[in-house]
Motif scaffolding. Structure first.
Motif, PDB file in Angstrom:
ATOM      1  N   ILE A   6       9.711  -5.578   4.142  1.00 31.78           N
ATOM      2  CA  ILE A   6       9.734  -4.383   3.397  1.00 31.78           C
ATOM      3  C   ILE A   6       8.302  -3.914   3.362  1.00 31.78           C
ATOM      4  O   ILE A   6       7.202  -4.237   2.696  1.00 31.78           O
ATOM      5  CB  ILE A   6      10.051  -4.736   1.758  1.00 31.78           C
ATOM      6  N   GLN A   7       8.344  -2.497   3.872  1.00 33.33           N
ATOM      7  CA  GLN A   7       7.004  -1.848   3.896  1.00 33.33           C
ATOM      8  C   GLN A   7       6.908  -0.937   2.563  1.00 33.33           C
ATOM      9  O   GLN A   7       7.601  -0.034   2.343  1.00 33.33           O
ATOM     10  CB  GLN A   7       6.784  -0.997   5.008  1.00 33.33           C
ATOM     11  N   VAL A   8       5.807  -1.299   1.581  1.00 32.65           N
ATOM     12  CA  VAL A   8       5.702  -0.665   0.277  1.00 32.65           C
ATOM     13  C   VAL A   8       4.674   0.542   0.539  1.00 32.65           C
ATOM     14  O   VAL A   8       5.250   1.964   0.273  1.00 32.65           O
ATOM     15  CB  VAL A   8       5.084  -1.492  -0.669  1.00 32.65           C
ATOM     16  N   THR A   9       3.797   0.519   1.126  1.00 37.38           N
ATOM     17  CA  THR A   9       2.789   1.621   1.636  1.00 37.38           C
ATOM     18  C   THR A   9       2.187   1.311   2.887  1.00 37.38           C
ATOM     19  O   THR A   9       2.169   0.212   3.541  1.00 37.38           O
ATOM     20  CB  THR A   9       1.754   1.695   0.427  1.00 37.38           C
ATOM     21  N   GLY A  10       1.657   2.445   3.425  1.00 37.01           N
ATOM     22  CA  GLY A  10       1.145   2.316   4.808  1.00 37.01           C
ATOM     23  C   GLY A  10       2.113   2.259   5.864  1.00 37.01           C
ATOM     24  O   GLY A  10       3.132   2.714   5.775  1.00 37.01           O
ATOM     25  N   LYS A  11       1.694   2.031   7.140  1.00 35.65           N
ATOM     26  CA  LYS A  11       2.391   1.993   8.385  1.00 35.65           C
ATOM     27  C   LYS A  11       2.169   0.718   9.276  1.00 35.65           C
ATOM     28  O   LYS A  11       0.895   0.427   9.266  1.00 35.65           O
ATOM     29  CB  LYS A  11       1.995   3.355   9.386  1.00 35.65           C
ATOM     30  N   GLU A  55      11.110  -2.577  19.502  1.00 40.07           N
ATOM     31  CA  GLU A  55       9.896  -2.119  18.728  1.00 40.07           C
ATOM     32  C   GLU A  55      10.422  -0.978  17.887  1.00 40.07           C
ATOM     33  O   GLU A  55      11.149  -0.124  18.237  1.00 40.07           O
ATOM     34  CB  GLU A  55       9.115  -1.442  19.968  1.00 40.07           C
ATOM     35  N   CYS A  56       9.640  -0.892  16.860  1.00 36.72           N
ATOM     36  CA  CYS A  56       9.644   0.020  15.834  1.00 36.72           C
ATOM     37  C   CYS A  56       8.643   0.091  15.020  1.00 36.72           C
ATOM     38  O   CYS A  56       7.599  -0.669  15.070  1.00 36.72           O
ATOM     39  CB  CYS A  56      11.031  -0.213  14.968  1.00 36.72           C
ATOM     40  N   SER A  57       8.606   1.351  14.313  1.00 39.37           N
ATOM     41  CA  SER A  57       7.247   1.745  13.280  1.00 39.37           C
ATOM     42  C   SER A  57       8.120   1.818  11.914  1.00 39.37           C
ATOM     43  O   SER A  57       9.000   1.998  11.744  1.00 39.37           O
ATOM     44  CB  SER A  57       6.918   3.146  13.635  1.00 39.37           C
ATOM     45  N   LEU A  58       7.028   1.122  11.035  1.00 41.27           N
ATOM     46  CA  LEU A  58       7.731   0.992   9.708  1.00 41.27           C
ATOM     47  C   LEU A  58       6.560   1.886   8.560  1.00 41.27           C
ATOM     48  O   LEU A  58       5.480   1.722   9.053  1.00 41.27           O
ATOM     49  CB  LEU A  58       7.384  -0.433   9.132  1.00 41.27           C
ATOM     50  N   LYS A  59       7.300   2.790   7.916  1.00 41.73           N
ATOM     51  CA  LYS A  59       6.560   3.526   6.895  1.00 41.73           C
ATOM     52  C   LYS A  59       6.799   3.219   5.523  1.00 41.73           C
ATOM     53  O   LYS A  59       7.946   2.349   5.488  1.00 41.73           O
ATOM     54  CB  LYS A  59       6.698   4.957   7.197  1.00 41.73           C
ATOM     55  N   ALA A  60       6.039   3.650   4.582  1.00 47.11           N
ATOM     56  CA  ALA A  60       6.556   3.189   3.162  1.00 47.11           C
ATOM     57  C   ALA A  60       8.110   3.455   2.962  1.00 47.11           C
ATOM     58  O   ALA A  60       8.295   4.572   3.213  1.00 47.11           O
ATOM     59  CB  ALA A  60       5.752   4.196   2.231  1.00 47.11           C
ATOM     60  N   GLY A  61       8.716   2.297   2.492  1.00 47.51           N
ATOM     61  CA  GLY A  61      10.028   2.615   2.016  1.00 47.51           C
ATOM     62  C   GLY A  61      11.019   2.009   3.051  1.00 47.51           C
ATOM     63  O   GLY A  61      12.315   1.745   2.671  1.00 47.51           O
ATOM     64  N   ASP A  62      10.344   1.562   4.211  1.00 50.50           N
ATOM     65  CA  ASP A  62      11.387   1.131   5.174  1.00 50.50           C
ATOM     66  C   ASP A  62      11.333  -0.377   5.053  1.00 50.50           C
ATOM     67  O   ASP A  62      10.450  -1.139   4.627  1.00 50.50           O
ATOM     68  CB  ASP A  62      10.831   1.339   6.659  1.00 50.50           C
ATOM     69  N   VAL A  63      12.671  -0.990   5.626  1.00 48.59           N
ATOM     70  CA  VAL A  63      12.866  -2.316   5.324  1.00 48.59           C
ATOM     71  C   VAL A  63      13.258  -2.742   6.745  1.00 48.59           C
ATOM     72  O   VAL A  63      14.205  -2.119   7.393  1.00 48.59           O
ATOM     73  CB  VAL A  63      14.144  -2.689   4.505  1.00 48.59           C
ATOM     74  N   GLY A  80      -2.172  -0.721   4.067  1.00 46.87           N
ATOM     75  CA  GLY A  80      -0.689  -0.670   3.470  1.00 46.87           C
ATOM     76  C   GLY A  80      -0.524  -2.004   2.897  1.00 46.87           C
ATOM     77  O   GLY A  80      -1.145  -3.185   2.697  1.00 46.87           O
ATOM     78  N   VAL A  81       0.749  -2.144   2.251  1.00 51.99           N
ATOM     79  CA  VAL A  81       1.226  -3.273   1.548  1.00 51.99           C
ATOM     80  C   VAL A  81       2.573  -3.465   2.193  1.00 51.99           C
ATOM     81  O   VAL A  81       3.405  -2.548   2.046  1.00 51.99           O
ATOM     82  CB  VAL A  81       1.356  -2.910   0.060  1.00 51.99           C
ATOM     83  N   GLY A  82       2.947  -4.968   2.627  1.00 54.62           N
ATOM     84  CA  GLY A  82       4.345  -5.156   2.979  1.00 54.62           C
ATOM     85  C   GLY A  82       4.539  -6.426   2.162  1.00 54.62           C
ATOM     86  O   GLY A  82       3.633  -7.059   1.794  1.00 54.62           O
ATOM     87  N   VAL A  83       5.923  -6.585   1.925  1.00 57.82           N
ATOM     88  CA  VAL A  83       6.207  -7.715   1.413  1.00 57.82           C
ATOM     89  C   VAL A  83       7.596  -8.421   2.040  1.00 57.82           C
ATOM     90  O   VAL A  83       8.230  -7.673   2.449  1.00 57.82           O
ATOM     91  CB  VAL A  83       6.861  -7.125  -0.020  1.00 57.82           C
TER      92      VAL A  83
END
Length: 152
Positions: A6-11, A55-63, A80-83
């Motif tokens: 879970i991407q909370v902030t950042g990329k 391959e994919c990019s994650l940004k804030a709010g992506d899971v 960023g912060v990821g969980v």
């Protein structure tokens, strides 16, 4: 274990490889020896080019769902912060009870690897030609048994 990233902030940029491509990833334990996956040394790792990338990019709010056994490479593109949320889907006795983060192999797989290591050490006692012959027989036996429909 299965995992939600879970991407909370950042990329982040995430590259996944199927467990079926393990033979191309030059594994050392649970990690690949290929450190630069974007520009691999194909002279040193020629089979790596056969591994299929997802391959994919994650940004804030992506899971992102990362299935158990899938190899992954994650690069932070900015702070960023990821969980990560892991869960066990196999019976509890399959897991090492000391493995908080789900990074260890299931206990049966660990035992099998230890048995294989002992068998290979035993083969090392033979002269080179014999060691090679019996090692090849072992590989064929493993392939025959592990990939047959009647795995026993």
């Amino acid at each position: 274990m299965d995992n939600f990233l879970i991407q909370v902030t950042g990329k982040k940029r995430v590259v996944l490889f199927s467990p079926r491509d393990a033979q191309y990833l030059y594994l050392s334990g649970t990690k690949s020896e290929v450190l630069n996956i974007d520009n691999p040394d194909l002279a040193k790792y020629p089979l790596f080019s056969k591994a299929r990338r997802y391959e994919c990019s994650l940004k804030a709010g992506d899971v992102l769902f990362i299935p158990a056994l899938w190899f992954h490479n994650i690069i932070s593109e900015e702070f960023g912060v990821g969980v990560n949320v892991f869960w066990k889907h196999l019976p509890s006795e399959c897991y090492d009870k000391t493995d908080t983060y789900g990074n260890k192999d299931p206990t049966a797989a660990s035992r099998a690897a230890q048995i294989l290591d002992r068998a290979l050490k035993t083969l090392a006692e033979l002269p080179e030609e014999y060691k090679d012959f019996y090692a090849r027989r072992m590989v064929l036996h493993i392939q025959d048994k592990a990939y047959s429909k009647n795995f026993e």
